[in-house]
Design a protein around this motif. Structure first.
Motif, PDB file in Angstrom:
ATOM      1  N   GLN A   1      -2.611 -10.081   0.893  1.00 37.04           N
ATOM      2  CA  GLN A   1      -3.472  -8.899   0.980  1.00 37.04           C
ATOM      3  C   GLN A   1      -3.176  -8.004   2.163  1.00 37.04           C
ATOM      4  OE1 GLN A   1      -6.743 -11.903   0.955  1.00 37.04           O
ATOM      5  NE2 GLN A   1      -7.852 -10.037   0.519  1.00 37.04           N
TER       6      GLN A   1
ATOM      7  N   ARG B   1       0.899  -4.102  -4.425  1.00 38.98           N
ATOM      8  CA  ARG B   1       1.098  -2.688  -4.116  1.00 38.98           C
ATOM      9  C   ARG B   1       1.007  -2.423  -2.617  1.00 38.98           C
ATOM     10  NH1 ARG B   1      -2.553   2.465  -6.105  1.00 38.98           N
ATOM     11  NH2 ARG B   1      -1.778   3.827  -4.463  1.00 38.98           N
ATOM     12  N   ALA B   2       0.128  -3.166  -1.923  1.00 32.58           N
ATOM     13  CA  ALA B   2      -0.009  -2.955  -0.474  1.00 32.58           C
ATOM     14  C   ALA B   2       1.317  -3.190   0.230  1.00 32.58           C
ATOM     15  CB  ALA B   2      -1.090  -3.875   0.095  1.00 32.58           C
TER      16      ALA B   2
ATOM     17  N   GLY C   1     -12.221  -2.292  -6.813  1.00 32.42           N
ATOM     18  CA  GLY C   1     -11.330  -1.149  -6.905  1.00 32.42           C
ATOM     19  C   GLY C   1     -12.022   0.162  -6.603  1.00 32.42           C
TER      20      GLY C   1
ATOM     21  N   ARG D   1      -4.714  -6.124 -10.140  1.00 32.04           N
ATOM     22  CA  ARG D   1      -3.911  -6.294  -8.935  1.00 32.04           C
ATOM     23  C   ARG D   1      -2.703  -7.166  -9.262  1.00 32.04           C
ATOM     24  NH1 ARG D   1      -4.263 -10.430  -4.410  1.00 32.04           N
ATOM     25  NH2 ARG D   1      -2.800  -9.529  -2.941  1.00 32.04           N
TER      26      ARG D   1
ATOM     27  N   ARG E   1      -0.876  -2.184   5.710  1.00 36.54           N
ATOM     28  CA  ARG E   1      -1.644  -1.907   4.505  1.00 36.54           C
ATOM     29  C   ARG E   1      -2.423  -3.158   4.118  1.00 36.54           C
ATOM     30  NH1 ARG E   1      -0.008   2.413   5.463  1.00 36.54           N
ATOM     31  NH2 ARG E   1       0.749   4.070   4.086  1.00 36.54           N
ATOM     32  N   SER E   2      -3.557  -2.942   3.434  1.00 32.21           N
ATOM     33  CA  SER E   2      -4.302  -4.081   2.911  1.00 32.21           C
ATOM     34  C   SER E   2      -4.856  -3.740   1.543  1.00 32.21           C
ATOM     35  CB  SER E   2      -5.436  -4.469   3.870  1.00 32.21           C
ATOM     36  OG  SER E   2      -6.290  -3.377   4.084  1.00 32.21           O
ATOM     37  N   GLU E   3      -5.241  -4.766   0.801  1.00 32.26           N
ATOM     38  CA  GLU E   3      -5.861  -4.549  -0.510  1.00 32.26           C
ATOM     39  C   GLU E   3      -6.784  -5.714  -0.810  1.00 32.26           C
ATOM     40  OE1 GLU E   3      -2.380  -4.178  -3.008  1.00 32.26           O
ATOM     41  OE2 GLU E   3      -2.507  -6.250  -3.678  1.00 32.26           O
TER      42      GLU E   3
END
Ligand SMILES: [Zn+2]
Lengths: 350, 393
Positions: free
Chosen positions: B381, B258-259, A246, B252, B243-245
């Motif tokens: 993701q 959220r992405a 994060g 998460r 978007r990516s995460e």
């Protein structure tokens, strides 16, 4: 790398299990990627026709719109992207003899090389072709190799429709004798045109676990689960992370975690696979007490119908005598018998 | 968002279990030629080529973009390969679109493909490194726990996943390119199919397909010229985002990432969408396991959190509902993995062009409503989406 090194030195000072940390080894682990049976390749009509020719002991090229002959053929004109070899008259038999256009010498052949003695890799332009194909030349010595030398193919009897149907090229004009075809043991359909080939690949890597992983695995060797804590957000990661996903900062503090937690969610797996437990098996996410991320684990010692989201679980370890330096020391998680944890209490970790 | 960009050509192969009659290059070219024909163009008209596919392990061809340059007429032109796991078809489209939006090129060919029959995706997705135990088998094993968590969180009835499985297969009967055609499919057939990764049944999963899809993306000038020449209207890009995460991030939300929400919000802002259910005429959304329809209904803002399943249950997402999802039959009916995301983008474009044939959603054509194309990949993701419409933005 610097990050991991500093992370490790701080860990050695703060971890309770300093003794095992000193046993950290940096040995590399072999990791093999090999699809069982090999990848298949549908050849398409053009490459298939070339391979079918090889099986019958003949070399074919394909004529491009500008009149040049490509060997090996390609499906599409490298200049114009036009489809090649769509008509019979576009196909030209070439060779069998040809001329070496360039070469390199191999002193120490590898196990999967076409010859087990020193040989040359050469680009060979078959007579009648405008391009060269790559193959081995069995010239006996480096001194016998020369650009411009004449060579001819040495055909195998066991031909399957592959470039290895030519064992190698030999010096001189030939004759390039084509022995009668000896079909492959499993090749009952050998007279069909070649449309599919099988290409086994084996990738063998030697991987280093790295500082963080090694400290984790040293803990597992003595029955201790270790995580790392991010200095910025305070979250505890297990399996440990060298950096917080994060915040992107090093997660430098080591935390010893208990082997108890809550099952946040799971799957009942009925699909058998090599390396996986016998079906049905439960894989799920266990949020260890004190951790901030659920870890993937097996759940057992309970009928699959009775497994629940929110179930309290404890790690089941192999007997001390059987422990190795492996995550497999922790066999699975089993119910503790405590009351279930309400979903709302751990929902944010799903 | 840069210069205007539009889809002027779409080409698809018929998705099948195995395309033994063509090489990988031949299959990819088939889609590219169909897209060029739709656009009234040839390879010579293309300025740049962008290709996408899922991990190389799926076919065992490393750097396929090099091998495909001849087949795609890319010699002497810029060519690149995009890789974002299952969402790659979507992100490949958007990389191509960005070359037009940036004013670099007039016409860009985007192509995505997978020839799953050359290997086995479940094997390729289960080759864990020696540093992790092998606890998950394939994509189904990975996503099943998140589906279970969604069901727990939303209180959805158990039959919602089965309803999606039936609906998308019925839609596929109207799509000549679809792989699975199960004319007599019903809830009982889905329910009786084998439970593979509880709560995912066999008929609630996507098939394993060979196939390719291609689009020609064009500048405003090139799009107007192509539309005039072919008589087939362009699909204009109204909004596009990626978007990516990270996968292993504490806190998460793997069920409602959220992405995905951020990506949709960005697309909607560009396209002026504030009420997706009303402003989109249809959506082609990446649903590889049936339960991902209600999950993405919420993630994409078509329903409040916890109530996506109610739209499915009420038939709102059916072909004759007020917001049809996956009128093409979706990923549940055709899944050449690397292509699956671009197929969603292409099907959305075909809807607003009025070129979707028997699975045409009538409300998509008049230009008053948009169509959404969506793709996701990895462990939920990577997200890529676009909103397209019949009118210029
Ligand atoms: Zn942090």
């Amino acid at each position: 790398m610097t990050t991991q090194a500093s992370s490790s030195s701080q860990a050695a000072q703060t971890s309770a299990s300093r003794a095992s940390a000193s046993q950290t080894s940096d040995e590399r682990v072999v990791h093999v990627l090999e699809f069982p049976g090999g990848y298949t390749r549908s050849t398409g009509p053009v490459i298939g026709r070339f391979l079918t020719g090889l099986r019958s002991g003949r070399l074919f090229g394909v004529r491009m719109p500008d009149g040049r002959v490509l060997v090996p053929p390609t499906e599409y004109d490298p200049q114009t992207a036009a489809a090649l070899g769509t008509a019979d008259e576009d196909w030209v038999e070439v060779g069998p003899a040809g001329t070496v256009t360039t070469w390199t010498w191999v002193d120490d052949p590898r196990p999967d090389h076409p010859l087990d003695r020193p040989f040359a890799w050469a680009l060979i332009r078959p007579d009648g072709a405008d391009t060269a194909l790559l193959h081995a030349v069995d010239s006996g010595s480096k001194a016998a190799m020369a650009t411009g030398m004449r060579v001819h193919p040495t055909w195998r009897a066991e031909r399957t429709g592959a470039v290895k149907d030519i064992a190698c090229f030999a010096p001189g004009e030939g004759p390039a004798e084509v022995p009668a075809l000896v079909p492959a043991p499993d090749g009952e359909a050998e007279l069909e045109p070649v449309s599919m080939v099988t290409l086994p690949h084996r990738l063998e890597y030697r991987l280093r676990g790295g500082t963080v992983w090694n400290h984790f695995i040293d803990g597992m060797a003595v029955g201790q689960i270790r995580g790392t804590r991010c200095a910025k957000c305070g979250k505890v990661f297990v399996p440990p992370r060298g950096a917080c996903p994060g915040d992107g900062v090093p997660a430098t503090e080591w935390v010893d975690l208990p082997d108890t937690g809550v099952l946040t969610t799971f799957a009942v797996n009925n699909v058998p696979a090599a390396g996986a437990p016998e079906v049905p098996f439960i894989s799920g996410y266990v949020l260890l007490d004190g951790a901030d991320i659920a870890m993937l684990a097996l759940v057992s010692d309970v009928p699959w119908q009775e497994v629940r989201i929110g179930m309290r679980v404890r790690g089941v370890w192999v007997p001390d005598a059987e422990r190795t330096r492996s995550v497999k020391n922790l066999k699975w998680f089993a119910p503790t018998g405590e009351p279930d944890v309400p979903f709302e209490q751990f929902e944010e970790y799903v | 968002m840069g210069n205007r960009c539009a889809v002027i050509g779409v080409g698809q192969t018929k998705y099948r279990t195995k395309r033994a009659d063509v090489s990988l290059a031949g299959m990819v070219r088939e889609a590219a030629l169909a897209a060029l024909e739709d656009a009234g163009l040839t390879f010579a008209d293309i300025d740049s080529v962008v290709v996408g596919k899922a991990p190389d392990m799926f076919e065992g061809v490393a750097t396929p973009e090099l091998y495909l340059a001849d087949a795609l007429g890319a010699v002497g032109k810029p060519m690149m390969r995009v890789h974002t796991a299952g969402s790659v078809g979507g992100s490949t489209t958007l990389v191509g679109a960005s070359q037009v939006q940036a004013g670099l090129h007039e016409r860009v060919l985007v192509v995505a493909f997978e020839k799953q029959s050359e290997s086995n995706a479940t094997w390729a997705l289960s080759t864990h490194s020696p540093f992790s135990a092998s606890l998950v088998v394939g994509a189904g094993g990975y996503f099943a726990p998140y589906i279970r968590a969604y069901i727990r969180r939303s209180g959805a009835p158990a039959n919602i996943g089965m309803m999606v499985a039936v609906k998308d297969r019925i839609n596929a009967l109207r799509n000549p390119y679809a792989h699975l055609k199960i004319p007599n499919i019903d809830l009982a057939m889905v329910e009786e199919s084998m439970m593979l990764w509880d709560p995912i049944r066999y008929l609630e999963t996507c098939p394993s397909s060979d196939g390719a899809v291609a689009m020609v993306l064009a500048s405003e000038r090139a799009a107007e010229a192509a539309g005039a020449a072919t008589g087939r209207p362009p699909a204009w890009v109204h909004g596009a985002a990626m978007r990516s995460e990270p996968m292993g991030m504490s806190g998460r939300d793997s069920v409602d990432p959220r992405a995905g929400r951020d990506c949709a919000a960005d697309v909607y802002r560009q396209a002026g969408v504030t009420e997706p259910r009303r402003q989109f005429a249809t959506a082609e959304v990446y649903v590889p396991f049936s339960w991902y329809e209600p999950m993405w209904l919420e993630n994409l803002g078509f329903a409040e959190k916890g109530s996506g399943w109610k739209l499915t249950e009420a038939g709102a997402t059916a072909f004759d509902g007020d917001i049809p999802w996956n009128p093409s039959g979706g990923v549940l009916s055709s899944n050449p993995i690397g292509a699956s995301g671009m197929i969603r983008f292409a099907e959305a474009a075909q809807q607003v062009r009025g070129q979707a044939g028997e699975h045409q959603v009538a409300a998509a054509v008049d230009g008053s409503r948009l169509a959404l194309g969506h793709a996701y990949g990895g462990g939920s993701q990577f997200f890529a989406m676009w909103a397209v419409g019949a009118r210029k933005p």
